[in-house]
Each structure stands twice: as C-alpha cells, then as structure tokens.
Design a protein around this motif. Sequence first.
Motif, short mmCIF file in Angstrom:
data_model
loop_
_atom_site.label_atom_id
_atom_site.label_comp_id
_atom_site.label_asym_id
_atom_site.label_seq_id
_atom_site.Cartn_x
_atom_site.Cartn_y
_atom_site.Cartn_z
N LEU A 1 0.93 -1.04 -0.07
CA LEU A 1 0.22 0.06 -0.16
C LEU A 1 0.92 1.28 -0.05
O LEU A 1 1.96 1.27 0.49
CB LEU A 1 -0.87 0.15 1.50
N PRO A 2 0.38 2.48 -0.30
CA PRO A 2 1.03 3.68 -0.46
C PRO A 2 1.68 4.05 1.07
O PRO A 2 1.09 3.82 2.08
CB PRO A 2 -0.06 4.92 -0.55
N GLY A 3 2.77 4.61 1.18
CA GLY A 3 3.42 4.83 2.46
C GLY A 3 4.79 5.57 2.24
O GLY A 3 4.78 6.04 1.09
N ILE A 4 5.46 5.62 3.17
CA ILE A 4 6.67 6.46 3.11
C ILE A 4 7.53 6.10 1.87
O ILE A 4 7.94 5.04 1.48
CB ILE A 4 7.56 6.36 4.29
N GLY A 5 7.84 7.20 1.09
CA GLY A 5 8.45 6.97 -0.17
C GLY A 5 7.71 6.12 -1.35
O GLY A 5 8.21 5.73 -2.63
N PHE A 6 6.66 5.71 -1.05
CA PHE A 6 5.70 4.80 -1.89
C PHE A 6 6.39 3.63 -2.47
O PHE A 6 6.03 2.88 -3.57
CB PHE A 6 5.39 5.85 -3.03
N VAL A 7 7.26 3.25 -1.67
CA VAL A 7 8.17 1.95 -1.98
C VAL A 7 7.41 0.90 -2.09
O VAL A 7 7.50 0.23 -3.19
CB VAL A 7 9.26 1.68 -0.85
N ALA A 8 6.51 0.45 -1.05
CA ALA A 8 5.77 -0.73 -1.20
C ALA A 8 4.61 -0.78 -2.17
O ALA A 8 4.53 -1.58 -3.00
CB ALA A 8 4.80 -0.99 0.12
N ASN A 9 4.13 0.41 -2.66
CA ASN A 9 3.16 0.73 -3.67
C ASN A 9 3.75 0.47 -4.84
O ASN A 9 3.21 -0.12 -5.87
CB ASN A 9 2.58 2.14 -3.40
N ILE A 10 4.94 1.15 -5.11
CA ILE A 10 5.73 0.94 -6.71
C ILE A 10 5.88 -0.70 -6.84
O ILE A 10 5.96 -1.26 -7.85
CB ILE A 10 6.88 1.55 -6.58
N ALA A 11 6.33 -1.31 -5.86
CA ALA A 11 7.05 -2.63 -5.67
C ALA A 11 5.81 -3.52 -6.03
O ALA A 11 6.08 -4.55 -6.83
CB ALA A 11 7.69 -3.07 -4.32
N ALA A 12 4.60 -3.32 -5.56
CA ALA A 12 3.52 -4.01 -5.57
C ALA A 12 3.00 -4.15 -6.96
O ALA A 12 2.86 -4.93 -7.60
CB ALA A 12 2.45 -3.95 -4.59
N LEU A 13 2.91 -2.76 -7.50
CA LEU A 13 2.60 -2.65 -8.77
C LEU A 13 3.24 -3.00 -9.73
O LEU A 13 2.99 -3.91 -10.93
CB LEU A 13 2.26 -1.03 -9.30
N HIS A 14 4.56 -2.97 -9.59
CA HIS A 14 5.68 -3.67 -10.53
C HIS A 14 5.59 -5.26 -10.76
O HIS A 14 5.64 -5.96 -11.66
CB HIS A 14 7.10 -3.42 -10.08
N LEU A 15 5.40 -5.84 -9.48
CA LEU A 15 5.36 -7.45 -9.11
C LEU A 15 4.06 -7.60 -9.91
O LEU A 15 3.98 -8.61 -10.87
CB LEU A 15 5.35 -7.66 -7.73
#
Lengths: 250, 250, 250, 250
Positions: free
Chosen positions: A22-36
Amino acid sequence: MVCLVEMYEKPSLKDPVLIEGLPGIGFVANIAALHLIHELQAKRFAEIHSSTFQDLAVTTEDGKTRSPLNELYYCKGRDGERDIIIWYGNTQALTTAGQYELCGRVLDIAKELGCKYVITLGGFRQEEIRGPPQIYCAASDRETVERILGLGTKIMVGQIFGIAGIMVGLARLRRMKSFSLLVDTLGTYPDADATRSVLSVLSRFLHMSIGLTRLNSAAEETKRILESFGLIRNVVEEKKREEQQFRWFI
Amino acid sequence: MVCLVEMYEKPSLKDPVLIEGLPGIGFVANIAALHLIHELQAKRFAEIHSSTFQDLAVTTEDGKTRSPLNELYYCKGRDGERDIIIWYGNTQALTTAGQYELCGRVLDIAKELGCKYVITLGGFRQEEIRGPPQIYCAASDRETVERILGLGTKIMVGQIFGIAGIMVGLARLRRMKSFSLLVDTLGTYPDADATRSVLSVLSRFLHMSIGLTRLNSAAEETKRILESFGLIRNVVEEKKREEQQFRWFI
Amino acid sequence: MVCLVEMYEKPSLKDPVLIEGLPGIGFVANIAALHLIHELQAKRFAEIHSSTFQDLAVTTEDGKTRSPLNELYYCKGRDGERDIIIWYGNTQALTTAGQYELCGRVLDIAKELGCKYVITLGGFRQEEIRGPPQIYCAASDRETVERILGLGTKIMVGQIFGIAGIMVGLARLRRMKSFSLLVDTLGTYPDADATRSVLSVLSRFLHMSIGLTRLNSAAEETKRILESFGLIRNVVEEKKREEQQFRWFI
Amino acid sequence: MVCLVEMYEKPSLKDPVLIEGLPGIGFVANIAALHLIHELQAKRFAEIHSSTFQDLAVTTEDGKTRSPLNELYYCKGRDGERDIIIWYGNTQALTTAGQYELCGRVLDIAKELGCKYVITLGGFRQEEIRGPPQIYCAASDRETVERILGLGTKIMVGQIFGIAGIMVGLARLRRMKSFSLLVDTLGTYPDADATRSVLSVLSRFLHMSIGLTRLNSAAEETKRILESFGLIRNVVEEKKREEQQFRWFI
C-alpha cells in the motif's frame, strides 16, 4: 460497513506468501507491488472498499472514475517458486480503527488461502541519502531475523507506521510469521531507486528472478495515481499524527 | 444505529434511475432534486435518519421542528418515460464512514427496487464564471461517457467529493452503472443558473421534458432550509478537509 | 458497547410522559429533572453507561466515586395525574453518534413502557436578560404547538442543539409526539430562575402542582455535580462545534 | 474488530483480585504491574489487541517487533494469599470508546474467572513533591473506603482519568467492588519512588510480602518500552483533552 469485500475468484494456492504494497513512506511498497503485478502477470481476485477510505472519486483521462480501493492479486509460482498474494491499493485507511479492520480482513482472506507468511515493505525516512540505500529488517521471530540479515540487511531500529506496523501483531495472532523490509528514502516522492533495492532483496528471499527494467514506469504510474487522489504531498504529517493520538495520556 | 430507515411504501418500479440530490457545492444537486420532486409530483416513500447527521433540530415558522433527514421519492414515468427515484435531503453525513454507510443503504434500497443506473449531480467550483456554465461528466464505463459527451458535456478532470464521489464505486460493487454531471459554479450560494444548465442536460438524457420556470423558487426554498441548519456559509473548508484526512500518511 | 443499560425494575406505567433532563444550556433541564425527582419522589429503575461518555470518574467527599451516567426514574401520577418517566444524568454523550445512540435507547425503553409523549427542556442563550425570562416552544405537530402556546409561550425561532434537538426526529420515527420548552438564560451557570419559569409552564401542562421552594437546592446540587465533572465552564464552544462538523461541505 | 482477545489458558482461580497496571500519570501503575509480574512470577494467559491502539510496531534490539498490546497474567496465592490477575500493557486505548470497550472486555474475563474485586493504581499529578509522596484512595463503597483509609491513605479529591476512572463504574455494573490508589507524582517520568509507596500500601492490603529491591529495574524497563512507543513525553496534554471533549456543551 467498514470493509466491503468482493471476491471474484477463490484461487487454489499452495503455501502462498502475502506481500503488502500500500502507499506509504517513499511509496516504496506501492511501486513494488504494482511492478510485481506487471512482471508476474498477477491476477486480481478480490477488491476491498472501506468506509474509512476517502469519500471521493477521481476521474481518469477518458472520463471514467476511479475509487479509493484495495485489491488482492495472486500468481502461481513457476518452476517450484512460491505462490504469491499481492495486496495492492491506492490508499490506506484514514483512521486507526480502519487500519486494523482492513488488515484483519486481508489476513483472514490470506489465511483461508493457506498463507502462513507475510512480508511488508516500506520506506525508512532519512534527511539525506548518501550512497546506495541501506535495507533494514524486522521480523516476528529470531529465525526469520537471521535469515533476512543473511541477505545483506541491517536490523531496523525505530517505529514502523501504519499497515506495515500492525501487520506483525495481527499476523502473529493468526499464527503467521512475518517480516518487514525497510529502505532508506527521502520519502517525499515515489522512490524508484529505493524500491529497486528492496525488490532485489525480496527476489533473493523468494528465489525468484524479478526483471527491474520496467520499474521506472511502475513508479511513474504510481505517481500519477496517487497524485490524482491528492496523496503525494510535501507536508510532514508525523508531528500532527503524534498530536492527535495521545488523548488519554499525561 | 448509524442509519435508521423508515419505508412508508415499497413502490413497484420498472428499471428506475436513481438521482442523487443532497446539498453540496453550489447546492446544485439539492435544488435540482427539490425542483424535480415538485415538477414530477414525486411521492415520498422512505425517510432516513443517521447518527452521523448533525445532533440538532431547527424550528419552522409555525412552531414545528425539522430534523436532519434524507428522503427517497419516486415517480412513475409518463408516456414511456423512465421511472425515477430521487434521493433528497437537507444534509450529507458528517463523517466519512457515515457517508459510506448512507450511500450503501440507499443503493441497497434502490437495487431492491430494480435500479441499475445511478446519476449524481454536483457543482465544480470555479474562481470565476464567464459565459454560460460548462457541464462536465464522468462515468462508470466508456459507453456511458460517450453517451453523456454527446449531450454537449466535457470530460471532468479532478476529484468528485462526498456522496457524489463514493456513489460510483459503491454502485459498481452492486453492478450498477453511473455517471456524474458537474457544472461550473462559484459554489458559495444556491446557484439556480448552474442548476438550470444541469437539468437541461439531464432532461435530454432522460428524454423527459422538465419545466424550469419554477426553478428559482426551488433555489429559494433550498436556501431557506439550509440556512436554518447553518449549512450555507462562506468558509472554504477544503483545506481543513485535507488536513484532517491524511493521518496515516508520510 | 456504546450503551450499556442496567434495568433494576420494569415499572408498570399508564401512558407515561417522558421528560428529558440532561445537562445543557443554562443547565435548565438538569436542574428541573433533579428537582422533579426530589419533589415527586421518583424511583430510579434504570442506569445507562455509554462508551461515548467521558472516560473518568470523580470522587465524592466521603471517598466514593461517581461515574458519568444517565438514569431513568418513574413516578406514578397521584389523583389522576399522568405517570412520568424522568431521564436524568450528569452528562450528554461526547460524540454526535453517541447522542443518537443514547437517545434511541432511551426512546426504545420509554416506548416499551407505553410512552407516546416526549418533553424536552432547555435554555435559549441570550446575551442579556431583561425582566422575567420568556418561554419558547417547538413541537412535533401543529396541535401540540397550539396547546403549548396557550400556556403563555412563544414560538421558538432557531436551532435546538444536542439531545433536546434530536429527540424530536427520533421520537417521530417511533410515532411519539413531542415538544420542547426553552427559556431565556445567559447560559453560563445553573440558572434556577430560568428553571422555575420552565417548571411553572410544565406543571400547568401536566395539571400537576410542583412545589418550587426547594428549587434552589437542586440548582446548588446540580452545580456541585457538574463542577466535579468539569462540565461548568465559561468557554463558548459553539464556534468550535461548527468548525468540527462540516467536514464534507463546500 | 475493536478488541481481539487471544486466551492461551483459562486459569482456575479462587476469588481473585484484578489489579490494573496500564501506562498513565507517572507510569506508576505500569511499573507496579511489571514489578508484580516479575516478583510473583505471574503467568501470562491472555493477550488483547485493539483497533483503538496505535497503528504501528516498534523494533527491539534483536530485530524482532513489538506491538501495542495488553496482557493478562495470573498468580495463585501462596500460603493463603489471594489469587491475583494482573492487567498489564504498553498502551491504553487512543479513543474514549476504545477505553470503555477494553475495560469492559477485561472485566468480563475477570468476572468469568471469579473476580469480585478490582484495584486500580495511578499517579496524582502535583507541581511539586515535598517529603514522602502521599497516597490517596477512592472506592466503590463506604466499607472499602474505611478499610483503605486504615492503611494510611487520604481521601482522593478530584478526577480519576482514563481506564482507572472508568473501571469503577463498569465494575459496579458487574457487581464488583473496586478501589483506586493514587500517589503524588510529578507525572513526567516513570516514578519508581511513587510506585514504591503505592506497592507498600497494596502489599498491606493483600497481606502479601512484595520485595521492592528490584523495583528500579522495573522502572527502567518501563521507561525503555514506553519510549520505544513514543509514550513518554513532556507535553501536558490535559488542556488539549478538555478542548476535545465537550463538543455538545454550551
């Protein structure tokens, strides 16, 4: 209502790992999930609306509307790789109680699908980043800590906010193990570099090769989506957060 | 309780369209709904109280009291026109969760009455209005977008707040189509002109002739009612709104 | 939990009138209810705790503790007088939703005991009081308005806040009639004079003689209790109230 | 979810006393509870998560995570001493409703285990402490007041905030007796001295010898845990508290 879950399909999975994005600090998790989701051609099987999401819709360029939403995707592992559930969304819940409810619902679904292992990703805000971003870890148990440290991470020291933080405790209540990967980031924009570092550790953990050439486009898409919801902003909200929470205290 | 619904009658309707008309920007939807109730001699069949409405009553000139309330009206189409359900009220819910709950309850009722199509109306706030107000649209699907664009509207770009915004997603979960009509307005007073433009597009969509001569009196009545509840004010609350919502973020 | 109701007794009453007497503007209702309980030797039959009351206890002089609480009392009418239910308490709910829930629970109990008529009392804040305080009324129906006007009251113009305000709508949903008596008060202290005026109208309505010599001691006791809970303060909170409520608006 | 309770064991206890020990003013109750758990080698039998706790996790030095949590411990009395239930945790609930819910759940569990007596501990904030800290008491009934006064305490005058405050009323609803011990403290740090005074009264009440030599280490551990959750701060929040609560008032 709190959470309204619509399941399109009940996938048959074998010991899947749940990855939170989900979106959070640096949007890291969100980008990673979308990429996966893109790379693994993951399939959407559930959508979750919550009365603790924002009460608005945003429009897309072609005149359609997009709602605050969480989604669950799955992909079956190829060649002995593990099955994966990806928890993706354009928002977290707006209230603490909403966060707990959302997290509990997703963990219940994951558990029913045989999941015993939960991974959360996130950014670790720094004032300044020098050199390649460091990856930190925290885990539910000592054995997992050792395993993740062996992948070149350091022990996380501090607080893990939001969904990534409460996943640990709620997963443990359901007898699931879990760990968090956090990465140095300035935190104020969708950080593709930080995400790349996290995904590289994650792919080693999963013994899975994840192509990273298209990562920038996932970061761009994340930026577009979250900007449309007004979720990318410069303001540091942490101070306000503190001020709101300790009503009963001292 | 959250929502308490009192149904006086369960009307027998054929493929009705639900039109949302609660107070919002420029009070466009609210004026339009009141005017439609008058013009179509719509019949009230349900009243909805919510614990997320204001906790007060206002008095009327003859000593009676008026409570924060939502109501549902219906009218059967004449000469092959479509049946209509009108969602009218003197307030939206005061909390995000209340908005979702309210919206879900109304959609459930509408669906049970056979509704598969939802229309929301609203204002699109502008600093300045030059010439006749422009109408914008956003819809659940590409086919509907095309159809509404054909009535002289433009594609909406931005965020749709409140009930009008969350209707889209919650309607889709119930397999209902929907679209929003938004109109340029300064947004600070009950805008009869903006409402007239919206109703003119709406009447073409519904293939229904709607007299507009008495529209100003509906705007006047809307002003009187909402002023009595303290809902017409000059303050721009959007900034505050933003500040309140992103507790979990960054 | 929201509301936790403990009923000690289910009294057998005949067409009782429910009189609401919680703390509010000028503490008029609260003083009146306490005085009625004393004068009519009303018997406590239920106690209500709510998770939307304050989370504290206060101590009494003899070392005991007192909790935020609502209570229901009854008294059987003598010589053909009507049976009465008195809703007394040392607090209203702290949230809008809590107010609705509390009110709904009390009305459900009252209805089960045969109540078809609800009276709320309150203060009508004035900057300055000249001469004897005026009494205002508002009612659920025209017939009741006329009846109360006949007792020397004027029509109330404005908003009725809190429990007194939401009682009207929630009573109507349960097919109960209701009226409010409001009285001029500065509103900043427990106003025995204003209460005396209200009780005089109420006693005429109920065809019941209510001794008023001990009213000052009820006002004193009200002051002591509410001060111990921190509920008597000079601050005008209405502005803040407005600011908090209209999150969805404009 | 509000509260999620995981019971590891249902202990068989005889007329146990429940001792509340959550973080609060001076952290007195929290230090005392931790110390009692150590000294009495109390056994953990339940863990409680609430959606009204903070939405975060903190990390420990060895890379594991710690969640906001409440726990219940028990110890069987030796040599005729009473059985004890200790309610320990690293947080109270963040909302008023959460406090009531949490308290109700714990009391229900305690009652099911045969508990008829509840003790809460707390600090009584002072600007300045001269000489040994004074202990104050407040109790559910006159008999208990007398008994606690006999142990060298004074009658508490004022408000008892948070869980310690609402325990009284909610215990009474379940026909349980209760008392509070409060002790002079500056309130801004984990106060081992104040805790020592409270424990000395408590041990006399329980006819139980409680070693105090290791109390400082319990205070140190309390400090470490609460600092990791961001719960030890200098800010006086009481003013803010007042401002937030009286939305319905005047």
